[in-house]
Design a protein around this motif. Structure first.
Motif, PDB file in Angstrom:
ATOM      1  N   THR A  45     -29.341  42.634 -40.058  1.00 21.95           N
ATOM      2  CA  THR A  45     -27.991  42.190 -39.728  1.00 21.95           C
ATOM      3  C   THR A  45     -27.816  42.128 -38.214  1.00 21.95           C
ATOM      4  O   THR A  45     -27.947  43.154 -37.538  1.00 21.95           O
ATOM      5  N   PRO A  46     -27.535  40.956 -37.659  1.00 19.69           N
ATOM      6  CA  PRO A  46     -27.351  40.848 -36.214  1.00 19.69           C
ATOM      7  C   PRO A  46     -26.018  41.449 -35.785  1.00 19.69           C
ATOM      8  O   PRO A  46     -24.982  41.196 -36.414  1.00 19.69           O
ATOM      9  N   LEU A  47     -26.060  42.234 -34.738  1.00 19.27           N
ATOM     10  CA  LEU A  47     -24.842  42.889 -34.263  1.00 19.27           C
ATOM     11  C   LEU A  47     -24.231  42.144 -33.076  1.00 19.27           C
ATOM     12  O   LEU A  47     -23.818  42.752 -32.084  1.00 19.27           O
ATOM     13  N   ASP A  48     -24.194  40.804 -33.194  1.00 20.17           N
ATOM     14  CA  ASP A  48     -23.442  40.011 -32.230  1.00 20.17           C
ATOM     15  C   ASP A  48     -22.329  39.233 -32.940  1.00 20.17           C
ATOM     16  O   ASP A  48     -21.770  38.299 -32.392  1.00 20.17           O
ATOM     17  N   ILE A  49     -22.002  39.659 -34.152  1.00 18.31           N
ATOM     18  CA  ILE A  49     -20.953  39.028 -34.960  1.00 18.31           C
ATOM     19  C   ILE A  49     -19.906  40.099 -35.257  1.00 18.31           C
ATOM     20  O   ILE A  49     -20.220  41.144 -35.851  1.00 18.31           O
TER      21      ILE A  49
END
Length: 256
Positions: A144-148
């Protein structure tokens, strides 16, 4: 409460195999294009062993690319669900630490969301043993990318209740473990492939609940958290459709 062991978490999926099969995300075509590029060979006609195959999400995609694929899975529940979903794909019981395969017998060894359940001091030499010269070991994880923003907020809520987000927890950890190759013979190339899927809210929650961190904390705690989480998500996604974004963390190494 005593923290669940690594083994407890690995075994927890067997009781939730149907939930896992129905709700977990798949993988994008670009992932398999990238593996072929880095391996220098196509999946079509290749002999592939998919280790820790689970319910067969990745295995079926490999078969769809034209591979002659064999699944290896240690769990009773997961193997039973695999056979139900994919009766035409062969599966054997076993794990990556002691592969039930002949030496130099396959072109690819693949691990989808599974390498971190192995002991690399055994699984790395085993992968090298069963690969033919010029073969490839491919490991990947949906992370899960943590830039969203909504992903960040959800990860924080999960961490407050249970510890690290089950998908965020894998962000880089599986790859870092693999990159500390105990054999010294695996020269990995690492790539990230971003993709997303739009799913109903209930599918997203069922996907979340199929991760080991929820399974090992019991039905009561998980149900309470997911009911509260549903309200948070409805505020962010009033139409009830969630766009889940993933970065597939991919490692590929070829043999000489």
């Amino acid at each position: 409460m005593t923290a669940p062991s690594h083994t407890d978490r690995a075994r927890s999926f067997n009781a939730a195999a149907a939930q896992y099969a129905a709700n977990r995300p798949s993988y994008p075509p670009a992932l398999f294009d990238t593996i072929e590029e880095l391996a220098g060979r196509p999946f079509t006609g290749a002999r592939v062993v998919d280790v820790g195959a689970g319910t067969g999400i990745g295995t079926a995609l490999l078969r769809g690319r034209g591979a002659d694929v064999l699944a290896v899975e240690p769990g009773d529940g997961m193997a039973a669900q695999f056979r139900l979903n994919h009766p035409d794909i062969p599966i054997v019981r076993g794990n990556g630490n002691a592969l039930p395969l002949a030496t130099a017998s396959v072109d690819f060894v693949t691990y989808a969301q599974a390498w971190h359940w192995t002991d690399p001091t055994h699984s790395a030499p085993e992968a090298l043993r069963v690969l033919r010269p010029g073969g490839a070991l491919a490991l990947w994880w949906n992370t899960t990318p943590l830039d969203i923003p909504w992903h960040i907020a959800q990860a924080q809520r999960i961490e407050r209740s249970f510890g690290n987000h089950p998908v965020v927890e894998q962000n880089g950890s599986g790859a870092r473990a693999a990159l500390t190759d105990p054999t010294g013979r695996l020269d990995f190339t690492r790539r990230k492939v971003r993709w997303s899927r739009r799913v109903p809210l209930d599918t997203h929650l069922a996907n979340l609940g199929s991760h080991s961190i929820f399974l090992v904390h019991g039905t009561e705690a998980s149900t309470a958290f997911l009911a509260e989480e549903k309200q948070h998500l409805l505020a962010a996604f009033p139409d009830g459709t969630i766009e889940e974004t993933y970065d597939v963390d991919l490692l590929v190494a070829t043999t000489s």
